[in-house]
Design a protein around this motif. Structure first.
Motif, mmCIF file in Angstrom:
data_model
loop_
_atom_site.group_PDB
_atom_site.id
_atom_site.type_symbol
_atom_site.label_atom_id
_atom_site.label_comp_id
_atom_site.label_asym_id
_atom_site.label_seq_id
_atom_site.Cartn_x
_atom_site.Cartn_y
_atom_site.Cartn_z
ATOM 1 N N ILE A 99 -70.438 -65.095 49.022
ATOM 2 C CA ILE A 99 -70.094 -64.081 47.857
ATOM 3 C C ILE A 99 -70.651 -62.723 48.272
ATOM 4 N N VAL A 147 -64.972 -61.611 53.137
ATOM 5 C CA VAL A 147 -65.382 -62.713 52.296
ATOM 6 C C VAL A 147 -65.169 -62.355 51.050
ATOM 7 N N ASP A 148 -65.460 -63.093 50.069
ATOM 8 C CA ASP A 148 -65.105 -62.937 48.484
ATOM 9 C C ASP A 148 -66.096 -62.077 48.215
ATOM 10 N N THR A 149 -65.752 -60.794 47.404
ATOM 11 C CA THR A 149 -66.673 -59.724 47.333
ATOM 12 C C THR A 149 -66.535 -59.095 46.050
ATOM 13 N N LEU A 202 -64.279 -65.659 41.897
ATOM 14 C CA LEU A 202 -65.018 -65.711 43.367
ATOM 15 C C LEU A 202 -65.599 -67.122 43.595
ATOM 16 N N LYS A 214 -59.640 -64.349 51.569
ATOM 17 C CA LYS A 214 -60.808 -63.534 50.792
ATOM 18 C C LYS A 214 -60.137 -62.957 49.379
ATOM 19 N N ARG A 215 -61.321 -62.680 48.212
ATOM 20 C CA ARG A 215 -60.764 -62.181 47.010
ATOM 21 C C ARG A 215 -62.011 -61.057 46.974
#
Lengths: 253, 352
Positions: A47, A64-66, B199, B207-208
């Motif tokens: 994250i 990537v998750d952000t 998340l 992806k988020r």
């Protein structure tokens, strides 16, 4: 003739043209972070906390998750992320105005608490996106739009050496400064980022990597001149090296 | 549902309620008169398997809340007026990024450092934004320790239902008084909560991104329209208490602690034969405009009583404007008014 692929984009990077100016080192820094994420198998548990300025669009280039943080607050946001998801791999990516000025309290307390996360700090001695104003890391004599006569120690104070400051805080396990001006330095920078990431993976404490980087546009230089400036003007003020290494692997001061 | 009767402070009721609601992360910074909350949670939350962080400032605690909320866990910060001002930047970002967090303000007197006594001077800040930009918070105003317990549980559910920060607005009276509270256990938090946006690492899915920056032309307009539709849909959450309003000639409008004290005054005046009632908004946003308008249409008169120089009265006047006006009586902040002090202005309004 047979085509042989010898160099490719890290799988976590998007196929998208970067918005950064020619000669800016954000592209190099992004790539190093991306390579480390892929090589260490971290992509699916990462994250990222994207900060402000030119690099806010980190999420356009690294998949990537952000979550986006307000000005200077990325270390606090990352603290919340890591406390909520201790198993996630968490990093912030911050510039000098963000980290060393408005967010100075957040970065110092985050390091002091020893949060299990990594901060990638891009120091180019100037506010880039807002148009080249003075930063806490601006060199004495350096001209910016808000110190047009050159930064003056008596009037504006001197540049702040963040890697050394962070090294002095109890929760810091690793604090280092590297540069992106030459192939040799870029190789060292990647090793430093990888080491900082490893420290988080080993749950040891806080890791901090300062990258000396260019801003040719706001420095009013060509990319080559900007690269040379890092060696000639920045490294004498911001020496490269490891300022804290509590992993027992040596190199710390 | 296991119930337990406890004699606790309003601040403790909030802490107990948050734990019952499935609180996982708490971030805070000491400020009077809400310190019982972090003090209690600094032990109770880690014991319950959660995370407690005393942040370096209210700025940091609100941003820690932002980070935890982005991960879809139940997270909370609490503070009092000057501290809430420092949190406004993060609250605006949370609204813009649609993140569910619970913020508790045990209102003290202001402006500035003010004092540490009770006040309702933060009504405007709570209900009209507080931070920059076009956004709304769901705002809940408890008037008793029991209601503080009940509403903090509701606050977490609403935060996730709407993906929006929820503010619980108490004051120094509520925080510091002690009364019996029946604790109850809500349904456990669903493991799926926040599952479609939170998340947690993009394993096996794209992806988020949770953000509030919308630079492309028309992009922010689209986001603000979506947010506005969400805020309008919150009308479904309107809550209020109407006490003896049916045959009342004069309706006192008051919220929170003052609503509870005003109720005592109304009860006493009723016993004396006066046709007076109480309307107590529980949701300050969305404000119970429609219900007040209906009372106004019946020809009733209004007296708004607040612990400030006149803030909620503006919302009351907007609600009743086609039929009536609302008088206003301000109580000076920093003091704790008694029912007697509230009876006098009601009597004077009745005789007008």
């Amino acid at each position: 003739m047979k085509d042989e692929l010898v160099f490719e984009r890290p799988s976590v990077m998007t196929d998208r043209g970067m918005h950064y100016c020619p000669g800016c080192h954000h592209g190099v820094a992004h790539r190093l972070v991306a390579e480390c994420l892929v090589e260490m198998g971290l992509v699916e548990k990462t994250i990222a906390v994207s900060a402000i300025g030119c690099s806010v669009f980190l999420y356009n280039y690294i998949s990537v998750d952000t979550v986006e943080a307000p000005h200077g607050r990325a270390p606090a946001v990352a603290t919340g992320v890591k406390r909520a998801r201790p198993d996630a791999f968490v990093f912030t990516y911050q510039g000098d105005g963000d980290l060393a000025s408005i967010g100075l309290a957040e970065i110092m307390h985050c390091a002091n608490r020893g949060e299990r996360l990594t901060v990638v700090f891009v120091n180019n001695t100037v506010y880039g996106m807002t148009g080249g104003q003075m930063a806490p890391t601006t060199l004495i004599g350096q001209k910016t739009t808000t110190c047009p006569g050159g930064r003056c120690q008596d009037r504006e104070g001197g540049p702040m050496n963040m890697a050394e400051i962070i090294a002095g805080l109890g929760g810091t396990v690793y604090s280092t400064r590297v540069a992106l001006d030459s192939v040799k330095h870029i190789v060292q920078a990647k090793k430093a980022i990888k080491k900082a990431f490893t420290i988080q993976e080993q749950d040891l404490g806080f890791g901090f990597v300062e990258l000396l980087a260019t801003c040719p546009t706001n420095w009013r230089m060509t990319p080559l001149q900007a690269n040379e400036r890092i060696a000639k003007e920045m490294i004498p003020v911001f020496p490269l090296g490891v300022f804290r290494d509590a992993t027992g692997e040596g190199g710390g001061k | 549902m296991s119930e337990k009767r406890m004699f606790i402070k309003g601040n403790e009721a909030i802490a107990y309620g948050a734990l019952a609601a499935g609180l996982r992360c708490y971030f805070g910074y000491p400020i009077t008169p809400q310190n019982d909350i972090p003090e209690f949670l600094s032990k109770a939350l880690p014991d319950a398997g959660g995370e407690f962080v005393q942040a370096e400032s209210e700025v940091a605690s609100a941003n820690m809340l932002l980070g935890a909320a982005a991960c879809g866990v139940r997270a909370m910060t609490t503070s009092s007026s000057p501290g809430i001002s420092l949190m406004q930047e993060a609250i605006s970002y949370m609204a813009g990024s649609e993140l569910p967090g619970v913020i508790v303000n045990m209102n003290r007197g202001g402006p500035g450092l003010g004092d540490i006594g009770p006040s309702q001077g933060d009504y405007f800040q709570s209900t009209k934004g507080g931070g920059h930009g076009d956004y709304r918070l769901l705002v809940l105003s408890p008037s008793t320790c029991q209601e503080a317990y009940d509403l903090i549980i509701a606050a977490f559910d609403l935060a996730f239902k709407y993906r929006n920060p929820v503010l619980v607005l108490g004051d120094a009276i509520l925080g510091q008084m002690k009364e019996p509270v029946t604790t109850w256990k809500p349904e456990p938090v669903s493991p799926a909560e926040g599952g479609d946006w939170r998340l947690d690492g993009a394993s096996g899915r794209p992806k988020r991104l949770l953000k509030s920056l919308f630079l492309d032309e028309g992009e922010l307009a689209g986001q603000n329209l979506r947010l506005d539709a969400k805020y309008k849909s919150m009308q479904a959450e309107v809550r209020f208490e109407a006490y003896q309003t049916e045959d009342a000639e004069l309706v006192v409008v008051a919220h929170g602690s003052i609503g509870r004290i005003a109720k005592s005054a109304v009860r006493s005046l009723r016993a004396a034969g006066e046709k007076v009632g109480l309307f107590r908004p529980i949701t300050l946003y969305p404000f119970p405009t429609q219900a007040l308008a209906e009372l106004a249409a019946q020809g009733k008169r209004f007296l708004t009583i607040e612990h400030n120089m006149g803030q909620m009265v503006e919302d009351v006047r907007l609600a009743v404007r086609f039929h009536a006006d609302s008088g206003f009586h301000g109580l000076l902040p920093g003091n704790m008014p008694t029912p007697d002090e509230i009876e006098a202005p009601i009597r004077s309004a009745l005789s007008r």
